[in-house]
Design an enzyme around this catalytic site. Sequence first.
Site, mmCIF file in Angstrom:
data_model
loop_
_atom_site.group_PDB
_atom_site.id
_atom_site.type_symbol
_atom_site.label_atom_id
_atom_site.label_comp_id
_atom_site.label_asym_id
_atom_site.label_seq_id
_atom_site.Cartn_x
_atom_site.Cartn_y
_atom_site.Cartn_z
ATOM 1 N N TYR A 32 -5.459 2.383 -14.431
ATOM 2 C CA TYR A 32 -5.109 3.680 -13.880
ATOM 3 C C TYR A 32 -4.529 3.368 -12.654
ATOM 4 O O TYR A 32 -4.313 2.461 -11.965
ATOM 5 C CB TYR A 32 -6.445 4.551 -13.748
ATOM 6 C CG TYR A 32 -7.275 3.959 -12.194
ATOM 7 C CD1 TYR A 32 -8.000 2.710 -12.413
ATOM 8 C CD2 TYR A 32 -7.432 4.687 -11.209
ATOM 9 C CE1 TYR A 32 -8.851 2.300 -11.417
ATOM 10 C CE2 TYR A 32 -8.204 4.380 -10.198
ATOM 11 C CZ TYR A 32 -8.711 3.063 -10.158
ATOM 12 O OH TYR A 32 -9.563 2.454 -9.204
ATOM 13 N N LYS A 145 -5.572 -3.067 -12.176
ATOM 14 C CA LYS A 145 -6.277 -1.677 -11.579
ATOM 15 C C LYS A 145 -7.121 -1.205 -13.066
ATOM 16 O O LYS A 145 -6.496 -0.087 -13.457
ATOM 17 C CB LYS A 145 -5.275 -0.822 -10.890
ATOM 18 C CG LYS A 145 -6.199 0.307 -10.132
ATOM 19 C CD LYS A 145 -5.152 0.935 -9.211
ATOM 20 C CE LYS A 145 -5.612 2.219 -8.405
ATOM 21 N NZ LYS A 145 -6.790 2.044 -7.721
ATOM 22 N N GLU A 177 -12.059 -7.596 -0.216
ATOM 23 C CA GLU A 177 -11.383 -6.477 0.106
ATOM 24 C C GLU A 177 -12.608 -5.286 -0.127
ATOM 25 O O GLU A 177 -13.694 -5.862 -0.034
ATOM 26 C CB GLU A 177 -10.424 -5.871 -1.012
ATOM 27 C CG GLU A 177 -11.000 -5.833 -2.259
ATOM 28 C CD GLU A 177 -10.026 -5.570 -3.422
ATOM 29 O OE1 GLU A 177 -9.022 -4.758 -3.024
ATOM 30 O OE2 GLU A 177 -10.006 -5.781 -4.469
ATOM 31 N N LEU A 201 -6.981 -6.056 -5.355
ATOM 32 C CA LEU A 201 -6.198 -5.167 -5.687
ATOM 33 C C LEU A 201 -5.133 -5.279 -4.678
ATOM 34 O O LEU A 201 -5.196 -5.135 -3.495
ATOM 35 C CB LEU A 201 -6.577 -3.847 -5.773
ATOM 36 C CG LEU A 201 -5.576 -2.792 -6.373
ATOM 37 C CD1 LEU A 201 -5.431 -3.100 -7.703
ATOM 38 C CD2 LEU A 201 -5.919 -1.372 -6.087
HETATM 39 N N1 PDD Z 1 -8.625 2.602 -4.914
HETATM 40 N N2 PDD Z 1 -8.859 -2.178 -3.352
HETATM 41 C C1 PDD Z 1 -9.582 -1.625 -4.340
HETATM 42 C C2 PDD Z 1 -10.733 -2.338 -5.082
HETATM 43 C C3 PDD Z 1 -9.298 -0.188 -4.707
HETATM 44 O O1 PDD Z 1 -9.899 0.586 -5.624
HETATM 45 C C4 PDD Z 1 -8.153 0.414 -3.873
HETATM 46 C C5 PDD Z 1 -7.677 1.934 -4.204
HETATM 47 C C6 PDD Z 1 -7.477 -0.181 -2.948
HETATM 48 C C7 PDD Z 1 -6.384 0.177 -2.065
HETATM 49 O O2 PDD Z 1 -5.265 0.466 -2.885
HETATM 50 P P1 PDD Z 1 -4.225 1.869 -2.489
HETATM 51 O O3 PDD Z 1 -3.614 1.475 -1.132
HETATM 52 O O4 PDD Z 1 -2.926 1.071 -3.571
HETATM 53 O O5 PDD Z 1 -4.676 2.904 -2.628
HETATM 54 C C8 PDD Z 1 -7.740 -1.645 -2.699
HETATM 55 C C9 PDD Z 1 -8.272 4.232 -5.174
HETATM 56 C C10 PDD Z 1 -8.479 4.736 -3.736
HETATM 57 C C11 PDD Z 1 -9.138 4.529 -6.040
HETATM 58 O O6 PDD Z 1 -9.682 3.765 -6.990
HETATM 59 O O7 PDD Z 1 -9.122 5.888 -6.248
#
Ligand code: PDD
Length: 276
Positions: A32, A145, A177, A201
């Site tokens: 996703y 992801k 993270e 991620l």
């Molecule tokens: N998630 N690390 C993890 C485990 C995440 O799920 C996310 C983002 C990030 C930050 O990634 P980005 O800057 O690309 O949003 C780091 C989104 C918020 C979600 O799952 O909805």
Amino acid sequence: MSIGYLNGKIINPGDPVLPIDERGHQFGDGVYEYIRVYGGRAFMMKEHMERFFKSAEAIKLNLSHTPEEIQAIVDDLIERSGLSDCDVYMQATRGIAPRNHLFPNVPASISMTVKPFRAMDETLREQGAKVKLLPDERWQNCWIKTLNLLPNLLAKQEAFEAGAFEAVLVRDGIVTEGSSSNIFLVKDGTLVTPPATKHILHGITRIAVLDIAAELGISVEEKEFAPEAVFEAEEVFLTSTGIEIVPVTSADDQVIGSGKPGAVTKKIYEAFMKRV
Ligand code: PDD
């Protein structure tokens, strides 16, 4: 107006459209993306598409679309929704087929939603958030992801129940993270963040922050650190598409730095909002 999309059809996000045999539902067999739309335009779409295609490739899922085709669908949905500040979620799964661990020979299923932006509590940005350190119990390929978010959900819920905003995950004595965010700290004026290994991620907001730091002449080190570094940092902040940049002022109930959002964090946040 919120709007949904499933394999070429415009739907209501609440419509019961997925058969039980859908593999995302039964196996979490999919990937996703979450993209923010500011002023009617998808932010850092190119980077999101790159990650979406890399994630799909990593799980051997053929999306049967080009990034340009997906972008066109997203643009169309945003326009139909009439929303200017909104959230776009897209999911790609290995389609609909009778339950079997082996891959079916059916097309991927692509679904999306466009919904009004869910704003977080802005007092967090002004006062800083609390985090709780918890074991990182995820698999090895956290850079993909995938829809399998159970360890993330369990950690986030545990942090929430302890009065914290986010769980900061620790694998083998190293901070990776947040449960849904990347982590940065400031030490001796240098911005430090874990390297983009397979254990985190590769956040799109993280990319923007690294770029902004270079632009502002802030020195950056992408290196591993232990939990102690979080407690000893001058500043700590989290990044993600939804929260953008949120200062962290306490971890496991220990105050970080001055206990208030720091100057470097604020500077980076302001530069980020200018980009937006
Ligand atoms: N998630 N690390 C993890 C485990 C995440 O799920 C996310 C983002 C990030 C930050 O990634 P980005 O800057 O690309 O949003 C780091 C989104 C918020 C979600 O799952 O909805």
